[in-house]
Scaffold this active site. Structure first.
Site, PDB file in Angstrom:
ATOM      1  N   ASN A   1     -21.550  -1.553  98.165  1.00  6.90           N
ATOM      2  CA  ASN A   1     -22.348  -2.287  99.140  1.00  6.90           C
ATOM      3  C   ASN A   1     -22.477  -1.516 100.457  1.00  6.90           C
ATOM      4  OD1 ASN A   1     -23.876  -4.437 100.341  1.00  6.90           O
ATOM      5  ND2 ASN A   1     -22.977  -5.787  98.812  1.00  6.90           N
ATOM      6  N   ARG A   2     -22.936  -2.205 101.498  1.00  5.69           N
ATOM      7  CA  ARG A   2     -23.366  -1.492 102.709  1.00  5.69           C
ATOM      8  C   ARG A   2     -22.275  -1.339 103.762  1.00  5.69           C
ATOM      9  NH1 ARG A   2     -27.566  -4.024 100.425  1.00  5.69           N
ATOM     10  NH2 ARG A   2     -29.494  -2.843 100.339  1.00  5.69           N
TER      11      ARG A   2
ATOM     12  N   HIS B   1     -23.431   1.905  98.721  1.00  4.25           N
ATOM     13  CA  HIS B   1     -22.833   2.316  97.442  1.00  4.25           C
ATOM     14  C   HIS B   1     -22.254   3.734  97.418  1.00  4.25           C
ATOM     15  CE1 HIS B   1     -24.123  -1.473  96.029  1.00  4.25           C
ATOM     16  NE2 HIS B   1     -25.309  -1.159  95.546  1.00  4.25           N
TER      17      HIS B   1
ATOM     18  N   HIS C   1     -22.169  -2.057  88.674  1.00  2.00           N
ATOM     19  CA  HIS C   1     -23.549  -2.395  89.025  1.00  2.00           C
ATOM     20  C   HIS C   1     -24.420  -2.576  87.788  1.00  2.00           C
ATOM     21  CE1 HIS C   1     -27.088  -2.684  91.486  1.00  2.00           C
ATOM     22  NE2 HIS C   1     -26.399  -2.451  92.583  1.00  2.00           N
ATOM     23  N   SER C   2     -23.905  -3.296  86.795  1.00  2.00           N
ATOM     24  CA  SER C   2     -24.733  -3.562  85.612  1.00  2.00           C
ATOM     25  C   SER C   2     -25.842  -4.545  85.953  1.00  2.00           C
ATOM     26  CB  SER C   2     -23.878  -4.131  84.481  1.00  2.00           C
ATOM     27  OG  SER C   2     -23.062  -3.108  83.957  1.00  2.00           O
ATOM     28  N   TYR C   3     -27.005  -4.267  85.389  1.00  2.00           N
ATOM     29  CA  TYR C   3     -28.139  -5.170  85.502  1.00  2.00           C
ATOM     30  C   TYR C   3     -28.223  -5.907  84.169  1.00  2.00           C
ATOM     31  CZ  TYR C   3     -30.234  -2.624  89.511  1.00  2.00           C
ATOM     32  OH  TYR C   3     -30.500  -2.055  90.722  1.00  2.00           O
TER      33      TYR C   3
ATOM     34  N   ASP D   1     -30.026 -11.261  97.506  1.00  2.00           N
ATOM     35  CA  ASP D   1     -29.342  -9.965  97.648  1.00  2.00           C
ATOM     36  C   ASP D   1     -28.230 -10.216  98.660  1.00  2.00           C
ATOM     37  OD1 ASP D   1     -28.627  -7.344  97.552  1.00  2.00           O
ATOM     38  OD2 ASP D   1     -30.576  -6.524  98.135  1.00  2.00           O
TER      39      ASP D   1
ATOM     40  N   GLN E   1     -21.758 -10.237  95.039  1.00  3.77           N
ATOM     41  CA  GLN E   1     -23.123  -9.947  95.462  1.00  3.77           C
ATOM     42  C   GLN E   1     -24.039 -10.324  94.314  1.00  3.77           C
ATOM     43  OE1 GLN E   1     -23.914  -8.539  98.512  1.00  3.77           O
ATOM     44  NE2 GLN E   1     -26.054  -7.961  98.272  1.00  3.77           N
TER      45      GLN E   1
ATOM     46  N   GLU F   1     -22.304  -8.429  91.299  1.00  6.49           N
ATOM     47  CA  GLU F   1     -21.364  -7.377  91.707  1.00  6.49           C
ATOM     48  C   GLU F   1     -20.148  -8.013  92.382  1.00  6.49           C
ATOM     49  OE1 GLU F   1     -23.918  -4.650  94.078  1.00  6.49           O
ATOM     50  OE2 GLU F   1     -25.479  -5.790  93.066  1.00  6.49           O
TER      51      GLU F   1
HETATM   52  C1  BGC Z   1     -27.939  -4.054  96.731  1.00 12.53           C
HETATM   53  C2  BGC Z   1     -29.447  -4.041  96.770  1.00 12.53           C
HETATM   54  C3  BGC Z   1     -29.905  -2.746  96.204  1.00 12.53           C
HETATM   55  C4  BGC Z   1     -29.374  -2.631  94.808  1.00 12.53           C
HETATM   56  C5  BGC Z   1     -29.746  -1.371  94.149  1.00 12.53           C
HETATM   57  C6  BGC Z   1     -27.520  -3.930  95.334  1.00 12.53           C
HETATM   58  O1  BGC Z   1     -26.133  -3.918  95.255  1.00 12.53           O
HETATM   59  O2  BGC Z   1     -27.423  -5.191  97.326  1.00 12.53           O
HETATM   60  O3  BGC Z   1     -29.918  -4.197  98.067  1.00 12.53           O
HETATM   61  O4  BGC Z   1     -31.281  -2.646  96.205  1.00 12.53           O
HETATM   62  O5  BGC Z   1     -27.982  -2.717  94.835  1.00 12.53           O
HETATM   63  O6  BGC Z   1     -29.407  -0.319  94.912  1.00 12.53           O
END
Ligand code: BGC
Length: 380
Positions: free
Chosen positions: A113-114, A139, A210-212, A282, A318, A346
């Site tokens: 994360n940020r 990330h 970060h699995s989708y 998000d 997240q 996440e």
């Molecule tokens: C973030 C998003 C980002 C995504 C892909 C997520 O964890 O919160 O803002 O676009 O990851 O990078």
């Protein structure tokens, strides 16, 4: 006759029949090396990537590459017993490299994360990192753990151990961090991810996966009709750059109230300031409980009936509804990664914790061991 590698290629390059995804990874490619043309064999900075497949006794399969410690595919039985690939991923290492900023399936570190403006102070010293998501660092910076080739060891047919040593000041973070991530595909149809890390200097750590997911199967439309329940009465609202404002606010009466099962699409376009800032969901949810006794989130695919329960020892979650997905990448069955065709859950400490002392700490000191576990469990 197809070679093992060719079988793999066929499996990952043919567009799926939208209602009957039956793709399976052949036994023959499971534990061995794939041929060089398979798409998962590549040498990056002198290190070799592979695809590893775990199998449980119910026929579930998880494919993982040591490039970024990524979950590539996850075959789960639906109500009819059909195997559905619920993880949206790429069909080759090159695909993952191209889709880099989407972090498909990746192990994220050193800080998931940020971090606001890519800067924090620790023990009175300033540290700066690459602004991978201007004006912030996201990330792990320019080349986070998602772009590293991890050392991989198959422990048994259901367990893969990945290790990586992140050098002192790699991506601007202090301390040599030795990281171990273990993926286990359990016989109760769960993917359990265990993280461990130690450092030789005080540092910050926030690892996540970060699995989708698309519980209707990769390539089967948007996730807007999936239902979501999150055991969180509060969340952390963000500023216009998705950094938490520092406040912890109730979800009640907002589009963030998932305390009862609600479809993702129900309020995703509401005229709500936070929804607008995220372009949808998000946001970090402040979990009411963490641990493995009750799920922190439950998601259900409307077409397959597949239910995913998320368990974690982390304090935050997240929930990302794929708002930045824009169809730029072709995924493993030939479909584009269109807007909101997958979501991520996440599990993590809160974003920007190194700058927000009121949040649970992400500091790791020499002599301490960072340990955390997350489990994605599937039912039908
Ligand atoms: C973030 C998003 C980002 C995504 C892909 C997520 O964890 O919160 O803002 O676009 O990851 O990078």
């Amino acid at each position: 006759m197809l070679t093992a590698g060719a079988a793999m290629l066929v499996a990952f390059s043919q567009p799926a029949n939208k209602t009957t995804i039956t793709t399976s990874i052949k036994d023959s490619v499971i534990y061995g090396k794939l041929p060089a043309d398979s798409g998962f064999e590549k040498t990056i900075k002198g290190k070799q990537t592979h695809l590893f497949v775990l199998k449980n006794k119910n026929g579930m399969e998880a494919a993982i590459t040591n490039y970024g410690g990524r979950l590539v595919s996850l075959l789960v039985p639906d109500r009819a017993g059909k195997m559905i690939d619920v993880v949206v991923g790429c069909g080759s290492i090159d695909g993952y490299i191209k889709a880099g900023s989407s972090y498909y399936g990746a192990t994220i570190g050193r800080y998931g994360n940020r971090i606001a403006k890519g800067h924090f102070t620790l023990d009175g010293k300033d540290y700066s990192m690459f602004l991978s998501n201007r004006p912030n660092s996201l990330h792990g910076g320019k080349e986070g753990f998602d772009r590293k080739v991890w050392d991989a060891k198959k422990i048994d047919n259901q367990t893969l151990e990945l290790t990586y040593v992140s050098k002192d000041m790699e991506e601007g973070y202090p301390g040599t961090l030795s990281v171990k991530v273990v993926y286990k595909l359990t016989n109760n149809n769960a993917v359990k991810i265990s993280y461990q890390a130690t450092t030789d200097k005080t540092t910050v750590v926030n690892l996540t996966n970060h699995s989708y997911f698309n519980l209707n199967g990769e390539g089967n439309g948007t996730i807007l009709n999936h239902t979501v329940q999150i055991d969180a009465d509060n969340y952390t609202p963000v500023d216009g750059t998705l950094i938490p404002t520092g406040k912890i606010e109730p979800v009640k009466g907002t589009p963030f109230d998932f305390t009862t099962a609600t479809t993702i699409g129900a309020h995703i376009n509401d005229a709500n300031e936070q929804i607008k800032k995220g372009g949808g969901y998000d946001h970090n949810f402040v979990l009411n409980k963490h641990g493995f006794t009750t799920p922190v989130a439950t998601v259900k695919g409307d077409k397959t009936g597949i239910v995913m329960k998320v368990y974690t020892e982390e304090p935050g979650l997240q929930f990302y509804s794929g708002n930045f997905m824009g169809g730029a990448n072709t995924m493993k069955y030939g479909d584009r990664d269109g807007h909101r065709t997958a979501f991520a859950m996440e599990t993590q400490h809160f974003p920007d914790s190194p700058n927000q002392p009121q949040f649970p700490t992400t500091t790791l000191k020499p002599g301490q061991t960072y340990r955390t576990q997350t489990m994605y469990k599937f039912e039908k």
